[in-house]
Design a protein around this motif. Structure first.
Motif, PDB file in Angstrom:
ATOM      1  N   GLY A  94       0.818  -1.209   0.000  1.00  0.00           N
ATOM      2  CA  GLY A  94       0.000   0.000   0.000  1.00  0.00           C
ATOM      3  C   GLY A  94       0.852   1.260   0.000  1.00  0.00           C
ATOM      4  N   PHE A  95       1.844   1.291   0.861  1.00  0.00           N
ATOM      5  CA  PHE A  95       2.734   2.450   0.913  1.00  0.00           C
ATOM      6  C   PHE A  95       3.550   2.562  -0.376  1.00  0.00           C
ATOM      7  CE2 PHE A  95       1.395   2.912   5.104  1.00  0.00           C
ATOM      8  CZ  PHE A  95       2.015   3.978   5.743  1.00  0.00           C
ATOM      9  N   TYR A  96       3.990   1.430  -0.897  1.00  0.00           N
ATOM     10  CA  TYR A  96       4.780   1.459  -2.131  1.00  0.00           C
ATOM     11  C   TYR A  96       3.955   2.010  -3.296  1.00  0.00           C
ATOM     12  CZ  TYR A  96       7.554   0.020  -6.115  1.00  0.00           C
ATOM     13  OH  TYR A  96       8.266   0.018  -7.283  1.00  0.00           O
ATOM     14  N   HIS A  97       2.739   1.531  -3.433  1.00  0.00           N
ATOM     15  CA  HIS A  97       1.907   1.988  -4.549  1.00  0.00           C
ATOM     16  C   HIS A  97       1.399   3.413  -4.342  1.00  0.00           C
ATOM     17  CE1 HIS A  97       2.141  -1.642  -6.857  1.00  0.00           C
ATOM     18  NE2 HIS A  97       1.776  -2.363  -5.816  1.00  0.00           N
ATOM     19  N   ALA A  98       1.217   3.810  -3.101  1.00  0.00           N
ATOM     20  CA  ALA A  98       0.747   5.174  -2.832  1.00  0.00           C
ATOM     21  C   ALA A  98       1.847   6.209  -3.031  1.00  0.00           C
ATOM     22  CB  ALA A  98       0.196   5.266  -1.407  1.00  0.00           C
ATOM     23  N   HIS A 102      11.329   3.610  -2.213  1.00  0.00           N
ATOM     24  CA  HIS A 102      11.868   2.583  -1.318  1.00  0.00           C
ATOM     25  C   HIS A 102      11.640   2.972   0.143  1.00  0.00           C
ATOM     26  CE1 HIS A 102      14.584  -0.527   0.159  1.00  0.00           C
ATOM     27  NE2 HIS A 102      15.164   0.400   0.895  1.00  0.00           N
ATOM     28  N   ALA A 103      11.856   4.238   0.458  1.00  0.00           N
ATOM     29  CA  ALA A 103      11.703   4.695   1.846  1.00  0.00           C
ATOM     30  C   ALA A 103      10.266   4.509   2.335  1.00  0.00           C
ATOM     31  CB  ALA A 103      12.118   6.157   1.967  1.00  0.00           C
ATOM     32  N   TRP A 104       9.297   4.861   1.504  1.00  0.00           N
ATOM     33  CA  TRP A 104       7.901   4.700   1.909  1.00  0.00           C
ATOM     34  C   TRP A 104       7.501   3.231   1.956  1.00  0.00           C
ATOM     35  CZ3 TRP A 104       5.163   7.800   4.621  1.00  0.00           C
ATOM     36  CH2 TRP A 104       5.376   9.177   4.548  1.00  0.00           C
ATOM     37  N   ARG A 105       8.032   2.420   1.060  1.00  0.00           N
ATOM     38  CA  ARG A 105       7.759   0.981   1.106  1.00  0.00           C
ATOM     39  C   ARG A 105       8.282   0.406   2.416  1.00  0.00           C
ATOM     40  NH1 ARG A 105      10.578  -3.496   0.456  1.00  0.00           N
ATOM     41  NH2 ARG A 105      12.398  -2.431  -0.347  1.00  0.00           N
ATOM     42  N   VAL A 110       7.532  -1.581   8.019  1.00  0.00           N
ATOM     43  CA  VAL A 110       7.748  -1.471   9.466  1.00  0.00           C
ATOM     44  C   VAL A 110       6.412  -1.316  10.201  1.00  0.00           C
ATOM     45  CG1 VAL A 110       8.748  -0.013  11.283  1.00  0.00           C
ATOM     46  CG2 VAL A 110      10.114  -0.629   9.271  1.00  0.00           C
ATOM     47  N   ILE A 111       5.528  -0.507   9.666  1.00  0.00           N
ATOM     48  CA  ILE A 111       4.206  -0.340  10.287  1.00  0.00           C
ATOM     49  C   ILE A 111       3.433  -1.657  10.249  1.00  0.00           C
ATOM     50  CG2 ILE A 111       1.947   0.776  10.018  1.00  0.00           C
ATOM     51  CD1 ILE A 111       3.566   3.278   9.033  1.00  0.00           C
ATOM     52  N   GLY A 112       3.421  -2.305   9.100  1.00  0.00           N
ATOM     53  CA  GLY A 112       2.711  -3.576   8.964  1.00  0.00           C
ATOM     54  C   GLY A 112       3.279  -4.663   9.855  1.00  0.00           C
ATOM     55  N   LEU A 113       4.607  -4.737   9.929  1.00  0.00           N
ATOM     56  CA  LEU A 113       5.231  -5.735  10.797  1.00  0.00           C
ATOM     57  C   LEU A 113       4.947  -5.438  12.267  1.00  0.00           C
ATOM     58  CD1 LEU A 113       8.580  -6.214   8.885  1.00  0.00           C
ATOM     59  CD2 LEU A 113       6.940  -8.024   9.402  1.00  0.00           C
ATOM     60  N   SER A 114       4.937  -4.179  12.634  1.00  0.00           N
ATOM     61  CA  SER A 114       4.643  -3.814  14.028  1.00  0.00           C
ATOM     62  C   SER A 114       3.233  -4.241  14.420  1.00  0.00           C
ATOM     63  CB  SER A 114       4.809  -2.308  14.232  1.00  0.00           C
ATOM     64  OG  SER A 114       6.139  -1.922  13.979  1.00  0.00           O
TER      65      SER A 114
END
Length: 138
Positions: A94-98, A102-105, A110-114
Motif C-alpha cells: 500500500g505504501f509502495y503503490h501510494a 523505497h523509503a515509503w515501502r 515497518v508499520i505492517g510488521l509492528s
C-alpha cells in the motif's frame, strides 16, 4: 529484561532480517517485474524462522519433545503468521503503490510488521505455544 522488551527487541531483529533479506533479493533480481514480490516472500520466510527460534526459546520458553513436534509447532506458528503476513504485505505494498519510493515501502513494511507482531504474540500464546494448562483455562 521484561517480556515486553524482549519481544520488542526480537520483533525489531526479525524486522531487520526481513528488510535486509528483501534488499539483497531486490539487488539479485534487479529490473525483474516480479522482484518486489520475490523479495517480500524471501524476507518473510527469513523473518518468520528467526522470530520462531527466538520466540520459542526466549519468549515462551517452549520445549518441543522431538523433531516431529518441533515441525508441528513451527507449522502452527507459520499458520498464525499467515494472517499477520497479510497485514504486513498490505501495508508494505500500500505504501509502495501510494508513494512509489523505497523509503515509503520500508515505512509501510515497518508499520505492517509492528501491527502484525502485536497480533502475532496473542495468537502464538493461544495457539502455537499453548500448553495443556493454558488451553484448559482459555
Amino acid at each position: 529484561m521484561s517480556l515486553a522488551l524482549r519481544y520488542s527487541l526480537f520483533a525489531a531483529l526479525a524486522t531487520l532480517a526481513n528488510l535486509l533479506t528483501q534488499d539483497v533479493t531486490l539487488l539479485l533480481f534487479e529490473h525483474q517485474v516480479y522482484a518486489l514480490y520475490v523479495a517480500m516472500a524471501t524476507g518473510t520466510l527469513v523473518g518468520l524462522y528467526a522470530k520462531y527460534v527466538l520466540d520459542k526459546r526466549y519468549i515462551f520458553a517452549y520445549r518441543t519433545r522431538d523433531a516431529a513436534h518441533d515441525v508441528r509447532t513451527f507449522m502452527l506458528y507459520a499458520t498464525t503468521g499467515a494472517f499477520t503476513t497479510l497485514i504486513f504485505w498490505a501495508c508494505e505494498l500500500g505504501f509502495y503503490h501510494a508513494f512509489g519510493t523505497h523509503a515509503w515501502r520500508t515505512a509501510g513494511a515497518v508499520i505492517g510488521l509492528s501491527i502484525g507482531y502485536w497480533l502475532k504474540y496473542r495468537l502464538d500464546r493461544r495457539f502455537a505455544f499453548a500448553t495443556a494448562a493454558d488451553t484448559a483455562t482459555g
